[in-house]
Design a protein around this motif. Structure first.
Motif, PDB file in Angstrom:
ATOM      1  N   ARG A  43      11.196   4.055   1.537  1.00  0.00           N
ATOM      2  CA  ARG A  43      12.359   3.373   1.814  1.00  0.00           C
ATOM      3  C   ARG A  43      12.518   2.933   3.270  1.00  0.00           C
ATOM      4  O   ARG A  43      13.562   2.300   3.777  1.00  0.00           O
ATOM      5  CB  ARG A  43      13.680   4.293   1.592  1.00  0.00           C
ATOM      6  N   SER A  44      11.366   3.069   3.945  1.00  0.00           N
ATOM      7  CA  SER A  44      11.329   2.517   5.152  1.00  0.00           C
ATOM      8  C   SER A  44       9.960   2.047   5.467  1.00  0.00           C
ATOM      9  O   SER A  44       9.214   1.664   4.536  1.00  0.00           O
ATOM     10  CB  SER A  44      11.579   3.588   6.289  1.00  0.00           C
ATOM     11  N   THR A  45       9.293   1.668   6.625  1.00  0.00           N
ATOM     12  CA  THR A  45       7.955   1.207   6.875  1.00  0.00           C
ATOM     13  C   THR A  45       7.036   2.454   6.976  1.00  0.00           C
ATOM     14  O   THR A  45       7.284   3.912   6.979  1.00  0.00           O
ATOM     15  CB  THR A  45       7.690   0.622   8.113  1.00  0.00           C
ATOM     16  N   TRP A  46       5.832   2.000   6.783  1.00  0.00           N
ATOM     17  CA  TRP A  46       4.762   3.291   6.712  1.00  0.00           C
ATOM     18  C   TRP A  46       3.343   2.541   7.273  1.00  0.00           C
ATOM     19  O   TRP A  46       3.306   1.312   7.599  1.00  0.00           O
ATOM     20  CB  TRP A  46       4.403   3.783   5.428  1.00  0.00           C
ATOM     21  N   THR A  47       2.486   3.449   7.697  1.00  0.00           N
ATOM     22  CA  THR A  47       1.322   3.233   7.900  1.00  0.00           C
ATOM     23  C   THR A  47       0.070   3.429   6.934  1.00  0.00           C
ATOM     24  O   THR A  47       0.103   4.550   6.324  1.00  0.00           O
ATOM     25  CB  THR A  47       0.865   3.905   9.546  1.00  0.00           C
ATOM     26  N   ALA A  48      -0.676   2.559   6.763  1.00  0.00           N
ATOM     27  CA  ALA A  48      -1.964   2.803   5.673  1.00  0.00           C
ATOM     28  C   ALA A  48      -2.753   3.847   6.226  1.00  0.00           C
ATOM     29  O   ALA A  48      -3.021   4.110   7.387  1.00  0.00           O
ATOM     30  CB  ALA A  48      -2.684   1.438   5.625  1.00  0.00           C
ATOM     31  N   GLY A  49      -3.108   4.701   5.323  1.00  0.00           N
ATOM     32  CA  GLY A  49      -3.780   5.927   5.652  1.00  0.00           C
ATOM     33  C   GLY A  49      -5.355   5.863   5.398  1.00  0.00           C
ATOM     34  O   GLY A  49      -5.680   4.726   4.857  1.00  0.00           O
ATOM     35  N   PRO A  50      -6.153   6.533   5.850  1.00  0.00           N
ATOM     36  CA  PRO A  50      -7.610   6.490   5.625  1.00  0.00           C
ATOM     37  C   PRO A  50      -8.065   6.233   4.501  1.00  0.00           C
ATOM     38  O   PRO A  50      -9.083   5.794   4.135  1.00  0.00           O
ATOM     39  CB  PRO A  50      -8.048   7.745   6.553  1.00  0.00           C
ATOM     40  N   GLU A  51      -7.308   6.917   3.268  1.00  0.00           N
ATOM     41  CA  GLU A  51      -7.977   6.671   1.869  1.00  0.00           C
ATOM     42  C   GLU A  51      -7.883   5.394   1.292  1.00  0.00           C
ATOM     43  O   GLU A  51      -8.621   4.987   0.337  1.00  0.00           O
ATOM     44  CB  GLU A  51      -6.921   7.581   0.945  1.00  0.00           C
ATOM     45  N   CYS A  52      -7.416   4.456   2.185  1.00  0.00           N
ATOM     46  CA  CYS A  52      -7.205   3.049   1.699  1.00  0.00           C
ATOM     47  C   CYS A  52      -8.797   2.474   1.772  1.00  0.00           C
ATOM     48  O   CYS A  52      -8.904   1.515   1.151  1.00  0.00           O
ATOM     49  CB  CYS A  52      -6.379   2.207   2.559  1.00  0.00           C
ATOM     50  N   THR A  53      -9.527   3.113   2.647  1.00  0.00           N
ATOM     51  CA  THR A  53     -11.020   2.567   2.831  1.00  0.00           C
ATOM     52  C   THR A  53     -11.880   3.315   2.253  1.00  0.00           C
ATOM     53  O   THR A  53     -13.205   3.229   2.143  1.00  0.00           O
ATOM     54  CB  THR A  53     -11.095   2.257   4.290  1.00  0.00           C
ATOM     55  N   SER A 303      -3.022   3.148 -13.983  1.00  0.00           N
ATOM     56  CA  SER A 303      -1.792   2.589 -13.140  1.00  0.00           C
ATOM     57  C   SER A 303      -1.686   3.607 -12.014  1.00  0.00           C
ATOM     58  O   SER A 303      -1.076   3.136 -11.155  1.00  0.00           O
ATOM     59  CB  SER A 303      -0.800   2.478 -14.077  1.00  0.00           C
ATOM     60  N   ILE A 304      -2.036   4.691 -12.155  1.00  0.00           N
ATOM     61  CA  ILE A 304      -1.561   5.666 -11.088  1.00  0.00           C
ATOM     62  C   ILE A 304      -2.102   5.193  -9.556  1.00  0.00           C
ATOM     63  O   ILE A 304      -1.767   5.521  -8.423  1.00  0.00           O
ATOM     64  CB  ILE A 304      -2.103   7.220 -11.200  1.00  0.00           C
ATOM     65  N   TYR A 305      -3.220   4.268  -9.450  1.00  0.00           N
ATOM     66  CA  TYR A 305      -3.769   3.632  -8.186  1.00  0.00           C
ATOM     67  C   TYR A 305      -3.035   2.525  -7.892  1.00  0.00           C
ATOM     68  O   TYR A 305      -3.165   2.144  -6.785  1.00  0.00           O
ATOM     69  CB  TYR A 305      -5.184   3.598  -8.392  1.00  0.00           C
ATOM     70  N   LEU A 306      -2.116   1.735  -8.727  1.00  0.00           N
ATOM     71  CA  LEU A 306      -1.613   0.639  -8.432  1.00  0.00           C
ATOM     72  C   LEU A 306      -0.527   0.826  -7.331  1.00  0.00           C
ATOM     73  O   LEU A 306      -0.430   0.102  -6.454  1.00  0.00           O
ATOM     74  CB  LEU A 306      -0.714  -0.101  -9.789  1.00  0.00           C
ATOM     75  N   ILE A 307       0.157   1.893  -7.275  1.00  0.00           N
ATOM     76  CA  ILE A 307       1.315   2.228  -6.167  1.00  0.00           C
ATOM     77  C   ILE A 307       0.552   2.435  -4.856  1.00  0.00           C
ATOM     78  O   ILE A 307       0.967   2.047  -3.884  1.00  0.00           O
ATOM     79  CB  ILE A 307       2.092   3.294  -6.476  1.00  0.00           C
ATOM     80  N   PRO A 308      -0.406   3.323  -4.634  1.00  0.00           N
ATOM     81  CA  PRO A 308      -1.192   3.511  -3.645  1.00  0.00           C
ATOM     82  C   PRO A 308      -1.874   2.473  -3.195  1.00  0.00           C
ATOM     83  O   PRO A 308      -1.820   2.272  -1.869  1.00  0.00           O
ATOM     84  CB  PRO A 308      -2.243   4.551  -3.927  1.00  0.00           C
ATOM     85  N   ALA A 309      -2.331   1.559  -3.858  1.00  0.00           N
ATOM     86  CA  ALA A 309      -3.045   0.376  -3.465  1.00  0.00           C
ATOM     87  C   ALA A 309      -2.267  -0.567  -2.805  1.00  0.00           C
ATOM     88  O   ALA A 309      -2.390  -1.411  -1.878  1.00  0.00           O
ATOM     89  CB  ALA A 309      -3.659  -0.372  -4.739  1.00  0.00           C
ATOM     90  N   CYS A 310      -0.950  -0.668  -3.332  1.00  0.00           N
ATOM     91  CA  CYS A 310       0.094  -1.552  -2.790  1.00  0.00           C
ATOM     92  C   CYS A 310       0.597  -0.984  -1.350  1.00  0.00           C
ATOM     93  O   CYS A 310       0.797  -1.821  -0.440  1.00  0.00           O
ATOM     94  CB  CYS A 310       1.300  -1.823  -3.681  1.00  0.00           C
ATOM     95  N   SER A 311       0.708   0.226  -1.284  1.00  0.00           N
ATOM     96  CA  SER A 311       1.132   0.816   0.114  1.00  0.00           C
ATOM     97  C   SER A 311      -0.189   0.751   1.228  1.00  0.00           C
ATOM     98  O   SER A 311       0.129   0.898   2.289  1.00  0.00           O
ATOM     99  CB  SER A 311       1.366   2.352  -0.163  1.00  0.00           C
ATOM    100  N   CYS A 312      -1.465   0.423   0.565  1.00  0.00           N
ATOM    101  CA  CYS A 312      -2.496   0.044   1.387  1.00  0.00           C
ATOM    102  C   CYS A 312      -2.296  -1.426   2.003  1.00  0.00           C
ATOM    103  O   CYS A 312      -2.838  -1.657   2.883  1.00  0.00           O
ATOM    104  CB  CYS A 312      -3.760   0.323   1.111  1.00  0.00           C
ATOM    105  N   LEU A 313      -1.819  -2.406   0.915  1.00  0.00           N
ATOM    106  CA  LEU A 313      -1.928  -3.763   1.203  1.00  0.00           C
ATOM    107  C   LEU A 313      -0.501  -4.089   2.195  1.00  0.00           C
ATOM    108  O   LEU A 313      -0.732  -4.835   3.045  1.00  0.00           O
ATOM    109  CB  LEU A 313      -1.644  -4.467   0.263  1.00  0.00           C
ATOM    110  N   ILE A 314       0.598  -3.392   2.013  1.00  0.00           N
ATOM    111  CA  ILE A 314       1.834  -3.824   2.706  1.00  0.00           C
ATOM    112  C   ILE A 314       2.132  -2.616   3.369  1.00  0.00           C
ATOM    113  O   ILE A 314       1.935  -1.711   3.040  1.00  0.00           O
ATOM    114  CB  ILE A 314       2.757  -4.440   1.908  1.00  0.00           C
ATOM    115  N   THR A 315       3.340  -2.951   4.556  1.00  0.00           N
ATOM    116  CA  THR A 315       3.698  -1.723   5.175  1.00  0.00           C
ATOM    117  C   THR A 315       5.283  -1.352   4.868  1.00  0.00           C
ATOM    118  O   THR A 315       5.796  -0.686   5.727  1.00  0.00           O
ATOM    119  CB  THR A 315       3.369  -1.952   6.607  1.00  0.00           C
ATOM    120  N   SER A 316       5.909  -2.293   4.126  1.00  0.00           N
ATOM    121  CA  SER A 316       7.319  -1.921   4.001  1.00  0.00           C
ATOM    122  C   SER A 316       7.667  -2.837   2.483  1.00  0.00           C
ATOM    123  O   SER A 316       6.879  -3.873   2.262  1.00  0.00           O
ATOM    124  CB  SER A 316       8.242  -2.906   4.885  1.00  0.00           C
ATOM    125  N   ALA A 317       8.467  -2.192   1.820  1.00  0.00           N
ATOM    126  CA  ALA A 317       8.976  -2.954   0.681  1.00  0.00           C
ATOM    127  C   ALA A 317      10.372  -3.581   0.700  1.00  0.00           C
ATOM    128  O   ALA A 317      10.873  -3.496   1.738  1.00  0.00           O
ATOM    129  CB  ALA A 317       9.096  -1.953  -0.460  1.00  0.00           C
TER     130      ALA A 317
END
Length: 362
Positions: A43-53, A303-317
């Motif tokens: 519901r706000s902005t976030w920063t990608a975490g280390p698990e993205c890489t 599909s459980i990795y689709l939401i985490p993957a999107c959170s690594c690509l963008i920083t706000s919805a």
């Protein structure tokens, strides 16, 4: 004692001041476990975490999201799709009230009987035994039977009363005697035998008098029909006949009604003016259709990795959307009962010309 406590307190303070301070200005939104998504984090902005890489599955899924085939690029943009995928929906329910009358159904059954006349003029035959001086009647024994010695006929069914059992015996020319258990209580377990009882019950094992009678020769008059015991056998007198009705017969007997209460059947109540809405809010994840080229990721374990993957690509919805539904609460102001009667028809067949013929047999 006080000096020791003061030293300990001072050491604790120094240790706390030397620790790494927490920079609340750079506090990140908590990353979520893929198996436990933190939907409210989006519901706000976030920063990608280390698990993205570092996470192999997450990197593989992110690669699928960001590398569409050429055929999909005209209608699909990874960042746009992810912004919709992580967009939240605020669901709310507005309650209204209505009033009405509840309806109960009370039903009863009326039993109706109609009479059907059978004009076939059936004839039945009853046999009358002719008593003899040598007959033996009403012998008893302690339920000891020797079927082979006494020539039991197994061709009949059991469970007749005394009169019926003697009629069966008279219908079988070879039958010389019959036995009925519980004869004084209506009878049961009828048996017929091709060997008579014999003088003084000599053919019956442990025969005796004075006990419960069970054994009779076929020509005993004890269980003969009443008409057979009269001096003159009755002659058949046909009864008057009636023509069958061509219309629906009228009921001859009507039983009393027996109301049986049932559960109320609810009549839809009219909706009245809305009251002040009472909203029930809850946050739910939007379900964004998966692009065709990623249809294989619609399965749960993929599909459980689709939401985490999107959170690594963008920083706000995209900002949350709102969806409102209406629910009606009914207030019953009165009740009414509806009575319903069901007819249950029975047919009773009468044979006014039935004739019984009585025949004497030895």
């Amino acid at each position: 004692m006080r000096s020791t406590q003061a030293v300990l307190s001072l050491l604790a303070l120094v240790t706390l001041l030397n620790a790494n301070p927490v920079d609340v200005r750079n506090k990140l939104v908590p990353r979520f476990d893929p198996f436990n998504p933190c939907y409210s984090c989006f519901r706000s902005t976030w920063t990608a975490g280390p698990e993205c890489t570092t996470d192999e599955h997450l990197r593989s899924t992110l690669s699928r999201v960001t590398n569409p085939p050429a055929s999909a690029t005209s209608t699909y943009t990874a960042t746009e799709w992810c912004s919709n995928e992580l967009r939240q929906t605020d669901w709310s329910t507005v309650y209204t009230t209505s009033s009405g009358v509840s309806t109960y159904t009370n039903w009863s059954i009326t039993h109706l009987f109609v009479t059907k006349t059978d004009l076939d003029h059936p004839t039945s035959t009853r046999l009358c035994p002719i008593p003899s001086p040598s007959m033996e009647c009403g012998w008893s024994n302690p339920n000891i039977i020797a079927p082979l010695d006494q020539g039991e006929d197994w061709s009949i069914e059991h469970y007749y009363n005394s009169t019926e059992c003697q009629q069966v015996c008279l219908e079988h020319p070879a039958c010389k005697a019959y036995r009925v258990e519980n004869a004084d209580q209506g009878g049961s377990n009828c048996e017929i035998f091709n060997v008579g009882i014999g003088v003084n019950g000599s053919n019956v094992i442990s025969a005796s008098k004075g006990g419960v009678p069970q054994w009779w020769d076929r020509d005993c008059p004890d269980h003969a029909p009443t008409e057979c015991k009269k001096g003159k056998l009755p002659t058949a007198t046909p009864a008057k006949t009636t023509n069958p009705s061509t219309s629906r017969p009228k009921p001859t007997t009507v039983s009393a009604k027996h109301p049986v209460p049932r559960q109320p059947e609810i009549t839809p109540a009219p909706q009245i003016e809305k009251i002040v809405p009472r909203e029930a809010m809850n946050l739910q994840k939007r379900i964004e259709p998966v692009p065709n080229y990623m249809s294989d990721l619609e399965y749960f374990w993929s599909s459980i990795y689709l939401i985490p993957a999107c959170s690594c690509l963008i920083t706000s919805a995209k900002p949350p959307t709102r969806s409102t539904t209406t629910s009606t609460v009914t207030s019953w102001t009165a009740s009414t009962t509806v009575y319903t009667t069901y007819e249950d028809w029975f047919t009773v067949t009468t044979t006014p010309r039935e004739t019984t013929i009585f025949v004497s047999v030895n």
